[in-house]
Scaffold this active site. Structure first.
Site, PDB file in Angstrom:
ATOM      1  N   GLU A 146      -8.391  -1.024 -11.892  1.00  0.00           N
ATOM      2  CA  GLU A 146      -6.933  -1.157 -12.012  1.00  0.00           C
ATOM      3  C   GLU A 146      -6.140  -0.217 -11.106  1.00  0.00           C
ATOM      4  OE1 GLU A 146      -6.046  -0.960 -16.220  1.00  0.00           O
ATOM      5  OE2 GLU A 146      -7.589  -2.427 -16.693  1.00  0.00           O
ATOM      6  N   GLU A 253     -14.141  -9.166 -18.225  1.00  0.00           N
ATOM      7  CA  GLU A 253     -13.564  -8.805 -19.534  1.00  0.00           C
ATOM      8  C   GLU A 253     -12.900 -10.028 -20.160  1.00  0.00           C
ATOM      9  OE1 GLU A 253     -11.061  -5.293 -19.260  1.00  0.00           O
ATOM     10  OE2 GLU A 253     -12.338  -4.398 -17.737  1.00  0.00           O
TER      11      GLU A 253
HETATM   12  O1  G3I Z   1     -12.173   6.987 -30.343  1.00  0.00           O
HETATM   13  C1  G3I Z   1     -10.860   7.215 -30.879  1.00  0.00           C
HETATM   14  C2  G3I Z   1     -10.962   7.658 -32.285  1.00  0.00           C
HETATM   15  O2  G3I Z   1     -11.613   8.904 -32.325  1.00  0.00           O
HETATM   16  C3  G3I Z   1      -9.548   7.747 -32.878  1.00  0.00           C
HETATM   17  O3  G3I Z   1      -9.604   8.076 -34.217  1.00  0.00           O
HETATM   18  C4  G3I Z   1      -8.821   6.416 -32.730  1.00  0.00           C
HETATM   19  C5  G3I Z   1      -7.388   6.470 -33.237  1.00  0.00           C
HETATM   20  O4  G3I Z   1      -6.525   5.692 -32.446  1.00  0.00           O
HETATM   21  O5  G3I Z   1      -8.793   6.095 -31.382  1.00  0.00           O
HETATM   22  C6  G3I Z   1     -10.083   5.926 -30.823  1.00  0.00           C
HETATM   23  O6  G3I Z   1      -9.937   5.617 -29.485  1.00  0.00           O
HETATM   24  C7  G3I Z   1      -9.506   4.312 -29.188  1.00  0.00           C
HETATM   25  C8  G3I Z   1     -10.576   3.665 -28.331  1.00  0.00           C
HETATM   26  O7  G3I Z   1     -10.118   2.406 -27.882  1.00  0.00           O
HETATM   27  C9  G3I Z   1     -11.900   3.470 -29.074  1.00  0.00           C
HETATM   28  O8  G3I Z   1     -11.726   2.612 -30.163  1.00  0.00           O
HETATM   29  C10 G3I Z   1      -8.204   4.412 -28.436  1.00  0.00           C
HETATM   30  O9  G3I Z   1      -7.177   4.879 -29.287  1.00  0.00           O
HETATM   31  C11 G3I Z   1      -7.824   3.057 -27.874  1.00  0.00           C
HETATM   32  O10 G3I Z   1      -6.695   3.208 -27.020  1.00  0.00           O
HETATM   33  C12 G3I Z   1      -8.954   2.507 -27.066  1.00  0.00           C
HETATM   34  O11 G3I Z   1      -8.589   1.232 -26.613  1.00  0.00           O
HETATM   35  C13 G3I Z   1      -9.379   0.723 -25.560  1.00  0.00           C
HETATM   36  C14 G3I Z   1      -8.547   0.529 -24.316  1.00  0.00           C
HETATM   37  O12 G3I Z   1      -9.329  -0.071 -23.304  1.00  0.00           O
HETATM   38  C15 G3I Z   1      -8.009   1.841 -23.803  1.00  0.00           C
HETATM   39  O13 G3I Z   1      -7.042   1.621 -22.877  1.00  0.00           O
HETATM   40  C16 G3I Z   1      -9.954  -0.618 -26.019  1.00  0.00           C
HETATM   41  O14 G3I Z   1     -10.862  -0.401 -27.092  1.00  0.00           O
HETATM   42  C17 G3I Z   1     -10.661  -1.309 -24.858  1.00  0.00           C
HETATM   43  O15 G3I Z   1     -10.993  -2.623 -25.233  1.00  0.00           O
HETATM   44  C18 G3I Z   1      -9.747  -1.358 -23.649  1.00  0.00           C
HETATM   45  O16 G3I Z   1     -10.468  -1.931 -22.583  1.00  0.00           O
HETATM   46  C19 G3I Z   1      -9.750  -2.098 -21.355  1.00  0.00           C
HETATM   47  C20 G3I Z   1     -10.742  -1.988 -20.215  1.00  0.00           C
HETATM   48  O17 G3I Z   1     -11.439  -0.773 -20.299  1.00  0.00           O
HETATM   49  C21 G3I Z   1     -10.052  -2.114 -18.865  1.00  0.00           C
HETATM   50  N1  G3I Z   1      -9.289  -3.332 -18.806  1.00  0.00           N
HETATM   51  C22 G3I Z   1      -8.346  -3.573 -19.882  1.00  0.00           C
HETATM   52  C23 G3I Z   1      -9.056  -3.477 -21.231  1.00  0.00           C
HETATM   53  C24 G3I Z   1      -8.111  -3.768 -22.351  1.00  0.00           C
HETATM   54  O18 G3I Z   1      -7.109  -2.795 -22.417  1.00  0.00           O
END
Ligand code: G3I
Length: 348
Positions: A146, A253
Site C-alpha cells: 500500500e 486478500e
Molecule cells: O492484537 C490486538 C489485541 O491485543 C487488542 O486487544 C485488540 C483491541 O483492538 O486489537 C488487536 O489488534 C487488532 C489486530 O487486527 C489483530 O486482531 C487491531 O486492533 C486491528 O486494527 C487489526 O486489524 C487488522 C488490520 O489489517 C490492521 O490494519 C485486520 O485484522 C487485518 O485483517 C487487516 O488486514 C489488512 C492487510 O494487512 C492489508 N490490506 C488491507 C487489510 C484489511 O485492512
C-alpha cells in the site's frame, strides 16, 4: 420431506469438489489466518479446502517486531509450522507497510526522528531477520504494501518511510528481501487496484522498479471488492497491464462485501443495517463466478488467489468501515458450510 431435502443438500455438498481440487491445475487457493484458526473446525476446513495460508497479522512489523531488539515469533512460527506439517504453502505478509509499524521504528534512542540512513538500516535489519528465520518456508512475500495513495497526484503515499527515505525505500526493501531469499517470489501489494487512477500510479511505480532491474516478481491485487465492483473489464485491465511488464499477478486478500465498497473508516449511521438478503446472496454468487472465471482465463499470469479470512463467522469487515456491521463476504457461512457462491467457483 424436510429431512429428505436436508439429506440431498448434504449429499450435494459432499459431492462437490474442494477449492484445492478444483484449482489444482490453475493456482494455489489460499486463506488468511490467525493462530486461533489453527485448531478446531476452522483448521479442518482450512486443511480440506486450501493449499496456501497467509498470516493475517502475525508477520506485520508491529506484531512481530514490537521493540528494536525484541521479536515476537510465536504466532508467526505457529502459522509456518501448521503450513509445513500439513503440506500447505505459506505467503508472507508483509515486510514494509505504513500501518501497524511499531512506534520505535522511526525514533532513535534520544527521542529524535531517525535519519534516512538509520531508517534504511532498521528496514534492512527487520527484513533480514524475518526472512532469514523463514527462509525456504515462505514461497512468496508481500514486500511493500500500500505505498500508493487513493487520491491526489503523487504516486507515493506520504508515509514516514517515504518522508524520511524517499521513493528509494521501495527499491531497497525488494533488494534486501531478494538478497536473503533469492528463491522467494517478491510482490508489491495494494488495494483499489481497479480504480483507473490508482491502477495507473501502481503501474508507474512497478514499471520504474522493472526498468531499474529491481527484483520484483509480481503485483498483488488485494481484492477487497464488493458485489458492486470491479467489473470484469476493470479486472482484466489490471491483470493485463501488470502482465505486460512481465509480472505475475496474485489476488492476495480476496473478499466480496455485500455493501458498497468504502476504503476509509467512518462512524456508523442508523441506516447501516447488518443484512444479507437473498438478492445480495445471488449477486455475490454471480460476482464470485465472474471473478474466478476471469482468474482462470489468465492461468499462468494469475499464480495465486487468497481469501482474507476463513468464513462469514468472523471477518475484518465485521468492523470495517464501520464497527459492528456484520458482513458476509466469504465462500463459507457462519457454520463453515459452503455458500451458493462456492458452487459457481468450483463447478466450471
Ligand atoms: O492484537 C490486538 C489485541 O491485543 C487488542 O486487544 C485488540 C483491541 O483492538 O486489537 C488487536 O489488534 C487488532 C489486530 O487486527 C489483530 O486482531 C487491531 O486492533 C486491528 O486494527 C487489526 O486489524 C487488522 C488490520 O489489517 C490492521 O490494519 C485486520 O485484522 C487485518 O485483517 C487487516 O488486514 C489488512 C492487510 O494487512 C492489508 N490490506 C488491507 C487489510 C484489511 O485492512
Amino acid at each position: 420431506m424436510a429431512v429428505l431435502g436436508l439429506l440431498f443438500s448434504w449429499t450435494d455438498l459432499l459431492a462437490q469438489k474442494t477449492l484445492k481440487e478444483a484449482y489444482k491445475d490453475y493456482f494455489p487457493v489460499g486463506v488468511a489466518v490467525a493462530p486461533r484458526n489453527l485448531s478446531g473446525p476452522e483448521a479442518e476446513l482450512i486443511k480440506q479446502q486450501f493449499i496456501s495460508i497467509t498470516p493475517e497479522n502475525a508477520m506485520k512489523m508491529g506484531p512481530i517486531h514490537p521493540e528494536e531488539n525484541r521479536y515476537n515469533w510465536q504466532d508467526a512460527d505457529a502459522i509456518v509450522e501448521f503450513g509445513q506439517k500439513n503440506g500447505i504453502l505459506v505467503r508472507g505478509h508483509t515486510l514494509c507497510w505504513h500501518s501497524q509499524v511499531p512506534n520505535w521504528f522511526f525514533t532513535n534512542s534520544s527521542g529524535q526522528q531517525v535519519t534516512r540512513e538509520e531508517l534504511l538500516g532498521r528496514l534492512k535489519q527487520h527484513i533480514t531477520d524475518v526472512m532469514t528465520r523463514y527462509k525456504g518456508k515462505i514461497y512468496a512475500w508481500d514486500v511493500v504494501n500500500e505505498a500508493v495513495p487513493d487520491t491526489g497526484k503523487s504516486i507515493y503515499r506520504q508515509s514516514k518511510f517515504y518522508q524520511i527515505i524517499g521513493e528509494e525505500y521501495i527499491q531497497k526493501a525488494f533488494e534486501y528481501a531478494h538478497a536473503i531469499d533469492p528463491q522467494a517470489k517478491l510482490f508489491y501489494n495494494d488495494y483499489n487496484t481497479e480504480s483507473a487512477a490508482k491502477r495507473e500510479k501502481i503501474y508507474q511505480l512497478v514499471k520504474k522498479l522493472k526498468d531499474k532491474n529491481v527484483p520484483i516478481h509480481g503485483v498483488g491485487l488485494q481484492g477487497h471488492w464488493s458485489i458492486y465492483e470491479p467489473t470484469q473489464q476493470e479486472l482484466e485491465k489490471s491483470i493485463r497491464q501488470f502482465a505486460d511488464l512481465g509480472l505475475a499477478v496474485q489476488v492476495t486478500e480476496l473478499d466480496v462485501s455485500v455493501y458498497p465498497k468504502e476504503h476509509e473508516r467512518r462512524a456508523r449511521k442508523d441506516t447501516d443495517q447488518s443484512i444479507y438478503t437473498d438478492e445480495m446472496m445471488q449477486k455475490q454468487s454471480a460476482h464470485y463466478k465472474m471473478l474466478f472465471d476471469t482468474f482462470r482465463k489468465y492461468k499462468g499470469t494469475v499464480t495465486g488467489v487468497t481469501f482474507w479470512n476463513v468464513s462469514d463467522r468472523s471477518s475484518w469487515l465485521d468492523n470495517f468501515p464501520v464497527s459492528n456491521r456484520k458482513d458476509y463476504p466469504l465462500l463459507f457461512d457462519q457454520h463453515y458450510q459452503p455458500k451458493k457462491a462456492f458452487e459457481g467457483v468450483v463447478n466450471f
